[in-house]
Enzyme design. Structure first.
Site, PDB file in Angstrom:
ATOM      1  N   GLY A   1     -35.058   0.825 -75.573  1.00 51.72           N
ATOM      2  CA  GLY A   1     -34.418   1.270 -76.805  1.00 51.72           C
ATOM      3  C   GLY A   1     -33.885   2.694 -76.793  1.00 51.72           C
TER       4      GLY A   1
ATOM      5  N   ASN B   1     -30.827   3.498 -76.167  1.00 52.33           N
ATOM      6  CA  ASN B   1     -29.539   3.444 -76.871  1.00 52.33           C
ATOM      7  C   ASN B   1     -29.736   3.325 -78.378  1.00 52.33           C
ATOM      8  OD1 ASN B   1     -27.098   3.447 -74.979  1.00 52.33           O
ATOM      9  ND2 ASN B   1     -28.594   2.145 -73.939  1.00 52.33           N
TER      10      ASN B   1
ATOM     11  N   ARG C   1     -31.335 -22.839 -78.200  1.00 50.25           N
ATOM     12  CA  ARG C   1     -30.660 -21.547 -78.379  1.00 50.25           C
ATOM     13  C   ARG C   1     -30.101 -21.415 -79.803  1.00 50.25           C
ATOM     14  NH1 ARG C   1     -28.763 -17.669 -74.443  1.00 50.25           N
ATOM     15  NH2 ARG C   1     -29.566 -18.933 -72.766  1.00 50.25           N
TER      16      ARG C   1
ATOM     17  N   ARG D   1     -30.108 -11.223 -74.068  1.00 50.08           N
ATOM     18  CA  ARG D   1     -29.829 -12.650 -74.225  1.00 50.08           C
ATOM     19  C   ARG D   1     -28.329 -12.841 -74.404  1.00 50.08           C
ATOM     20  NH1 ARG D   1     -33.636 -15.512 -72.435  1.00 50.08           N
ATOM     21  NH2 ARG D   1     -32.989 -17.316 -73.647  1.00 50.08           N
TER      22      ARG D   1
ATOM     23  N   LEU E   1     -25.326 -14.526 -76.222  1.00 50.61           N
ATOM     24  CA  LEU E   1     -25.100 -15.158 -77.525  1.00 50.61           C
ATOM     25  C   LEU E   1     -23.977 -16.186 -77.406  1.00 50.61           C
ATOM     26  CD1 LEU E   1     -25.325 -11.912 -79.661  1.00 50.61           C
ATOM     27  CD2 LEU E   1     -27.000 -13.777 -79.630  1.00 50.61           C
TER      28      LEU E   1
ATOM     29  N   ASN F   1     -21.186  -4.535 -77.419  1.00 51.32           N
ATOM     30  CA  ASN F   1     -22.252  -4.433 -76.419  1.00 51.32           C
ATOM     31  C   ASN F   1     -21.997  -3.204 -75.564  1.00 51.32           C
ATOM     32  OD1 ASN F   1     -24.473  -5.333 -74.731  1.00 51.32           O
ATOM     33  ND2 ASN F   1     -22.943  -5.969 -73.225  1.00 51.32           N
TER      34      ASN F   1
ATOM     35  N   HIS G   1     -22.664  -1.759 -71.699  1.00 51.95           N
ATOM     36  CA  HIS G   1     -22.982  -2.285 -70.375  1.00 51.95           C
ATOM     37  C   HIS G   1     -22.873  -1.166 -69.335  1.00 51.95           C
ATOM     38  CE1 HIS G   1     -23.382  -5.256 -67.219  1.00 51.95           C
ATOM     39  NE2 HIS G   1     -22.434  -4.609 -66.579  1.00 51.95           N
TER      40      HIS G   1
ATOM     41  N   ASP H   1     -20.261 -10.411 -70.540  1.00 50.36           N
ATOM     42  CA  ASP H   1     -19.755  -9.036 -70.434  1.00 50.36           C
ATOM     43  C   ASP H   1     -18.240  -8.995 -70.242  1.00 50.36           C
ATOM     44  OD1 ASP H   1     -22.375  -8.026 -70.671  1.00 50.36           O
ATOM     45  OD2 ASP H   1     -22.712  -8.204 -68.523  1.00 50.36           O
TER      46      ASP H   1
HETATM   47  C1  GRF Z   1     -28.609   0.046 -71.101  1.00 53.41           C
HETATM   48  O1  GRF Z   1     -28.269   0.800 -69.984  1.00 53.41           O
HETATM   49  C2  GRF Z   1     -27.527  -0.937 -71.453  1.00 53.41           C
HETATM   50  O2  GRF Z   1     -26.268  -0.598 -71.004  1.00 53.41           O
HETATM   51  C3  GRF Z   1     -27.979  -2.198 -70.776  1.00 53.41           C
HETATM   52  O3  GRF Z   1     -29.378  -2.184 -70.820  1.00 53.41           O
HETATM   53  C4  GRF Z   1     -29.829  -0.840 -70.910  1.00 53.41           C
HETATM   54  C5  GRF Z   1     -30.769  -0.769 -72.082  1.00 53.41           C
HETATM   55  O4  GRF Z   1     -31.464   0.436 -72.149  1.00 53.41           O
HETATM   56  N1  GRF Z   1     -27.347  -3.342 -71.398  1.00 53.41           N
HETATM   57  P1  GRF Z   1     -32.205   0.864 -73.501  1.00 53.41           P
HETATM   58  O5  GRF Z   1     -33.140  -0.270 -73.921  1.00 53.41           O
HETATM   59  O6  GRF Z   1     -31.171   1.178 -74.539  1.00 53.41           O
HETATM   60  O7  GRF Z   1     -32.996   2.073 -73.110  1.00 53.41           O
END
Ligand code: GRF
Length: 202
Positions: free
Chosen positions: A11, A13, A65, A91, A93, A107, A109, A145
């Site tokens: 978490g 982000n 799902r 996951r 979606l 998202n 990535h 993605d």
């Molecule tokens: C991030 O680097 C994101 O780009 C990827 O998974 C990671 C998650 O990190 N999809 P966090 O849980 O936000 O620390």
């Protein structure tokens, strides 16, 4: 605009989004709820510490799902969520979920898409030997993605980097970029022309 943030793990982000909101930098975006598909993860504790509603919807409890997604949708609807941020949500979606929020699911990535989709973007970049990696924020469609790209930042690969070192460098940029994109999304600044995301000036 009320936002739902979907998480699966650490978490960081989510934390960047919470911190941005606390600084007044997410408005008109407002985090209404944080939902994890894995119970007990640090991301949920981060949400609670910030005073946000936090819920686990454990995908393992659902045989189908679609039933999992229905539960997610119900949790989000109960909080009036209008846009969804996938912040380390692990996951895929389906259309059933994504079609409820047209151009309202994003998202983050850790690669320069379309290179290295799927899991372990930084490890894929190291294994391939690229010299430039980065982060991509994109709209979510039903591909892996592969939705329209909103924003990217390039990050150099240093000699001697392993996947963890590269991911850490990517995340420093990711934590800056994601709140900026989410604020602009909430402000209605993005439209799509085919695959091209167009940003309206303020
Ligand atoms: C991030 O680097 C994101 O780009 C990827 O998974 C990671 C998650 O990190 N999809 P966090 O849980 O936000 O620390």
């Amino acid at each position: 605009m009320k936002l739902g943030v979907l998480v699966s793990g650490t978490g960081t982000n989510l934390q960047a989004l919470l911190d941005a909101e606390a600084r007044g930098e997410l408005a008109p975006g407002e985090i209404a709820v944080v939902v994890s598909n894995r119970p007990g993860v640090p991301a949920l504790a981060r949400a609670t510490a910030a005073g946000k509603p936090a819920e686990a919807v454990d995908h393992k409890q659902f045989a189908e799902r679609r039933a999992f997604e229905d539960r997610l949708l119900a949790v989000l609807a109960a909080r009036g969520v209008e846009a969804v941020v996938l912040a380390g949500f692990m996951r895929v979606l389906t259309a059933h979920f994504v079609e409820k929020f047209p151009l309202r699911v994003v998202n983050t990535h850790p690669s320069l898409l379309p290179a290295f989709p799927g899991v372990d973007g930084p490890a894929q970049a190291i294994a391939y030997g690229v010299k430039v990696a980065g982060v991509t924020i994109h709209f979510v469609d039903t591909s892996l993605d592969g939705g329209p790209i909103i924003a990217q930042v390039a990050v150099p690969v240093a000699p001697g980097d392993d996947a963890a070192a590269l991911h850490a460098r990517i995340q420093r940029e990711e934590h800056r970029l994601l709140p900026q994109v989410v604020q602009r999304l909430a402000a209605g600044r993005y439209t799509c022309e085919g695959r091209r995301v167009v940003e309206r000036a303020e």
